[in-house]
Design a protein around this motif. Sequence first.
Motif, PDB file in Angstrom:
ATOM      1  N   TRP A 103       0.850  -1.177   0.000  1.00  0.00           N
ATOM      2  CA  TRP A 103       0.000   0.000   0.000  1.00  0.00           C
ATOM      3  C   TRP A 103       0.895   1.239   0.000  1.00  0.00           C
ATOM      4  O   TRP A 103       2.103   1.155   0.148  1.00  0.00           O
ATOM      5  N   TYR A 104       0.282   2.402  -0.162  1.00  0.00           N
ATOM      6  CA  TYR A 104       1.044   3.649  -0.193  1.00  0.00           C
ATOM      7  C   TYR A 104       1.626   3.937   1.189  1.00  0.00           C
ATOM      8  O   TYR A 104       0.920   3.900   2.191  1.00  0.00           O
ATOM      9  N   THR A 105       2.908   4.241   1.230  1.00  0.00           N
ATOM     10  CA  THR A 105       3.587   4.467   2.499  1.00  0.00           C
ATOM     11  C   THR A 105       3.942   5.929   2.744  1.00  0.00           C
ATOM     12  O   THR A 105       4.025   6.363   3.892  1.00  0.00           O
ATOM     13  N   GLY A 106       4.166   6.684   1.667  1.00  0.00           N
ATOM     14  CA  GLY A 106       4.775   7.984   1.821  1.00  0.00           C
ATOM     15  C   GLY A 106       6.277   7.839   1.961  1.00  0.00           C
ATOM     16  O   GLY A 106       6.817   6.738   2.078  1.00  0.00           O
ATOM     17  N   SER A 107       6.980   8.978   1.932  1.00  0.00           N
ATOM     18  CA  SER A 107       8.439   8.982   2.053  1.00  0.00           C
ATOM     19  C   SER A 107       8.866  10.173   2.890  1.00  0.00           C
ATOM     20  O   SER A 107       8.394  11.295   2.675  1.00  0.00           O
ATOM     21  N   GLY A 108       9.780   9.918   3.831  1.00  0.00           N
ATOM     22  CA  GLY A 108      10.370  11.029   4.561  1.00  0.00           C
ATOM     23  C   GLY A 108      10.027  11.045   6.036  1.00  0.00           C
ATOM     24  O   GLY A 108       9.518  10.079   6.611  1.00  0.00           O
ATOM     25  N   ILE A 109      10.279  12.195   6.661  1.00  0.00           N
ATOM     26  CA  ILE A 109       9.974  12.385   8.092  1.00  0.00           C
ATOM     27  C   ILE A 109       8.508  12.805   8.175  1.00  0.00           C
ATOM     28  O   ILE A 109       8.178  13.987   8.245  1.00  0.00           O
ATOM     29  N   TYR A 110       7.630  11.832   8.131  1.00  0.00           N
ATOM     30  CA  TYR A 110       6.203  12.094   7.944  1.00  0.00           C
ATOM     31  C   TYR A 110       5.429  12.153   9.260  1.00  0.00           C
ATOM     32  O   TYR A 110       4.208  12.325   9.260  1.00  0.00           O
ATOM     33  N   ARG A 111       6.130  12.018  10.392  1.00  0.00           N
ATOM     34  CA  ARG A 111       5.502  12.177  11.703  1.00  0.00           C
ATOM     35  C   ARG A 111       6.287  13.200  12.523  1.00  0.00           C
ATOM     36  O   ARG A 111       7.354  13.653  12.118  1.00  0.00           O
ATOM     37  N   ASN A 112       5.773  13.535  13.693  1.00  0.00           N
ATOM     38  CA  ASN A 112       6.340  14.605  14.509  1.00  0.00           C
ATOM     39  C   ASN A 112       7.712  14.260  15.078  1.00  0.00           C
ATOM     40  O   ASN A 112       8.024  13.091  15.325  1.00  0.00           O
ATOM     41  N   VAL A 113       8.506  15.309  15.305  1.00  0.00           N
ATOM     42  CA  VAL A 113       9.821  15.185  15.929  1.00  0.00           C
ATOM     43  C   VAL A 113       9.874  16.134  17.121  1.00  0.00           C
ATOM     44  O   VAL A 113       9.388  17.266  17.045  1.00  0.00           O
ATOM     45  N   LYS A 114      10.456  15.677  18.226  1.00  0.00           N
ATOM     46  CA  LYS A 114      10.595  16.489  19.428  1.00  0.00           C
ATOM     47  C   LYS A 114      12.063  16.557  19.848  1.00  0.00           C
ATOM     48  O   LYS A 114      12.810  15.573  19.709  1.00  0.00           O
ATOM     49  N   PHE A 115      12.448  17.698  20.367  1.00  0.00           N
ATOM     50  CA  PHE A 115      13.759  17.853  21.005  1.00  0.00           C
ATOM     51  C   PHE A 115      13.491  18.124  22.477  1.00  0.00           C
ATOM     52  O   PHE A 115      12.796  19.084  22.827  1.00  0.00           O
ATOM     53  N   ILE A 116      14.028  17.292  23.350  1.00  0.00           N
ATOM     54  CA  ILE A 116      13.686  17.337  24.768  1.00  0.00           C
ATOM     55  C   ILE A 116      14.961  17.458  25.601  1.00  0.00           C
ATOM     56  O   ILE A 116      15.912  16.684  25.409  1.00  0.00           O
ATOM     57  N   THR A 117      14.987  18.428  26.497  1.00  0.00           N
ATOM     58  CA  THR A 117      16.084  18.542  27.451  1.00  0.00           C
ATOM     59  C   THR A 117      15.563  18.262  28.850  1.00  0.00           C
ATOM     60  O   THR A 117      14.444  18.643  29.199  1.00  0.00           O
ATOM     61  N   LYS A 118      16.404  17.578  29.644  1.00  0.00           N
ATOM     62  CA  LYS A 118      16.028  17.187  30.995  1.00  0.00           C
ATOM     63  C   LYS A 118      17.238  17.273  31.921  1.00  0.00           C
ATOM     64  O   LYS A 118      18.381  17.292  31.457  1.00  0.00           O
ATOM     65  N   ASN A 119      16.950  17.270  33.219  1.00  0.00           N
ATOM     66  CA  ASN A 119      18.007  17.139  34.199  1.00  0.00           C
ATOM     67  C   ASN A 119      18.596  15.733  34.103  1.00  0.00           C
ATOM     68  O   ASN A 119      17.933  14.799  33.657  1.00  0.00           O
ATOM     69  N   LYS A 120      19.845  15.592  34.538  1.00  0.00           N
ATOM     70  CA  LYS A 120      20.442  14.260  34.507  1.00  0.00           C
ATOM     71  C   LYS A 120      19.709  13.275  35.411  1.00  0.00           C
ATOM     72  O   LYS A 120      19.825  12.051  35.220  1.00  0.00           O
ATOM     73  N   LEU A 121      18.975  13.796  36.379  1.00  0.00           N
ATOM     74  CA  LEU A 121      18.071  12.965  37.180  1.00  0.00           C
ATOM     75  C   LEU A 121      16.676  13.198  36.613  1.00  0.00           C
ATOM     76  O   LEU A 121      16.091  14.270  36.811  1.00  0.00           O
ATOM     77  N   HIS A 122      16.135  12.216  35.887  1.00  0.00           N
ATOM     78  CA  HIS A 122      14.920  12.501  35.132  1.00  0.00           C
ATOM     79  C   HIS A 122      14.120  11.232  34.837  1.00  0.00           C
ATOM     80  O   HIS A 122      14.619  10.110  35.001  1.00  0.00           O
TER      81      HIS A 122
END
Length: 843
Positions: free
Chosen positions: A159-178
Amino acid sequence: MKYKIATITLFLFIAVSCNTQEAVVPQTDFNFDWNFKLEDSVSGIIDTDWQKIRLPHDWSVTNKFDSINGEGATGYLLGGIGYYKKDFNASISNNQVAYIVFDGVYNNATISLNNKELGFHPYGYSPFYYDVTSVLNENGNKNTINVKVDRTRYADSRWYTGSGIYRNVKFITKNKLHIPIWGSFITTPTITKELASVNIQTSVKNKYNNTKTALLSTTIYDENDVVINTDSKKISVAKNTLLEDLTTITVSNPKLWDIDSPTLYTAITTITQDNEVIDTQKTKFGIRSIKFDANTGFYLNGKNRKIKGVCLHHDAGLVGAAVPKGVWRRRLQTLKNIGCNAIRISHNPASNEFLDLCDEMGFLVQDEFFDEWDNPKDKRKNMNEKSVDYITRGHAEHFQEWAEIDLKNTVLSHRNHPSIFQWSIGNEIEWTYPRNANATGFFNNIDWSGNYFWSLPPNNISTIKEKLKTLPKAKYDIGETAKKLAKWTKELDTTRYVIANCILPSSSYESGYADALDIIGFSYRRVIYDYGHKNYPNLPLMGTENLGQWHEWKAVMERPFISGTFLWTGIDYMGESNKGWPKKGTSSGLLDVAGFKKPSYHMFNALWNTEPNIYITSQTLDKSIYKLDNNGNPVEKQEGKWKTALWQWHNVNEHWNYNNNTVTVVEVYSNCTEVELFLNNKSLGVKKLSNFEDHIYKWTVPYKKGTLKAVGLKDGKKVECTITTTTKPTTIKLTTDQKKLTADGYDVAHIIAQLVDKNGNPIKTENQIINFSVSGNATVLGVDNGSITNTQNFKSNKIKTSKGRALLIVQSLQNKTTPINITANSASLKSNQITITLEPKKN
């Protein structure tokens, strides 16, 4: 053969936002300000210049449909090699860590940051993430992330799949205790009217080089953000270790998550040191119980319910696989309106954003892991495996190495969605294992228009057992692989049922495949429901892929032990159209590729919706499936043919425009106990539903210009529907589902253009090329007319209508609030103007 206990009771649990575990501090929307170029494509496109884009992004849907180089299996849209690049600044302190989370990249993705490769991820549907702390440039200097997507295997799916980064991307920063990515799991093991116990299983990671102590607190809020209850405790986490904590919090007089009232609570978990909150986890969740019983079916919150489900692929017509949330909302609401209460994500894991919607709207979800296991499927030849060449090589070549990772990533990321009630480990896997397939007696002897659907297994149980013992064994065994997949699933989640969609259940019962399952799903085998229940009474069964016809639903309604069905399909989808040009997709849906309703939609409104409803279609007698009996009443040309109708709904029209005195058959789809039909206010008689075994009211009507009106009666309530003869088109009527959009770069509006006559009646018998004009702060996502044979490029402002209508989708721009004005015109017609206002995004 022995099976597990017939009735299993499971309790649950939770939903979350985009990346299921949503960290409140600090989480960056990483979708904006990317650059993209397509370096190599089968069609010869070589774009060496970077173009600015926003994720999610599907480059294949922007291509032209290609009947020469393309493959019907994937909708005649090509792949290639795509490159993504994003520059960003990220200042993190010595006590912080950073992660990049991808919800899905199709496929064979190589990710690098600052010229250092983070990893390779082949599967296009599973989420994944990287700890990028050590790779970030110091002192807040510019970082560059690169993603290479190799989609040169452009027929790697059925079936048709699409190509590429087709879903969301997150950049997450946290404390080293997390709390790490996907590090929270909420279940509700005890539920009564008075009290629910909520178990919060929280992982706490310490990436410091010394032991850390902190306060771990969780507070539960109701849907109005009122505090329900809280719990706090001191924790101590040794250096470079992971602590697993289990906290139980009670909720008094809980409001349950249900199909009709999907109430969501929120749990906020914090880690505090020296009176400072250093990490926060926010999770929406639902309180509900599920149970499948081998004799009496499915129970949600203790209530016996039939699963009224549809299968869906992940594309949505003109937007391809990068589907805005608003596009899915419109489509799901349309299905919800007829009583649909469940979605099978076929044949791959869903996006978290899609699951968020199902949580919010009250859909049960079967989340499916794989379409291939150990052995490949030839995407163009389906079951006739002859060879697998380069362009058809799919995920099977990565299965041995990646199956556990893909499956567990999916479960960890998705298990906090209350909508999910089943994990499906595979779809129609049996025919990739020759021994298993040959044991049935079906294979090499299948008639896809007949005997497979309506015949009992050619081989009896003893013969199947004997053949499984004597047929040559291959490298991989289907039963062993199934048990392995089920084991991995239950290592992470025992609150849901493990199921599979079995196309040859008669052999799967005996091969060890069914032994791995909590429920067995039948694919187009409703004819052996009784066989399965009689011979294997302890294993619950249901239809997991079925035809969108009355006979399928009738079989479910007649059997308490059948929990329900998933129709193939809820919506038309691109692909699986081998050698079908210009047919670019599969048209078995209740809705077409533009999300417009089809006649079968109205039929299932009559079958699934309890509110009185009625709908009229018509067809000339010669083009219909009927003939006239001695009394002049319509009867099937092939008596009983409705009992074996397959994927396509029979040919009917949704208009009342014919030549004078042409003999027509008028069909009425309704759940009313009786219906009266009128032509120009003259009664053509009252008929009762009980007299129509095929559940379709029918009248023979010589055509006369004017208005047909059907009036139905159910439980003392009347409902009516009319269709009217139309004249020449005089204008284009524009309507929209949204008059206000949020200026966030995501929100969308659907604009429907409909040809209408001087009386405002929709014209469905004429078509014209129309041009949309769009001004203001909007992106035109594209146009479509819903026809499965429309092969015009989606990315346009111009399209020829189908059945007199067409669809335009526009999307807001980030932080831009100039109103959007939309008009349309053809060579001879003009439209009204639609104005959509834009509101600033709320923080």
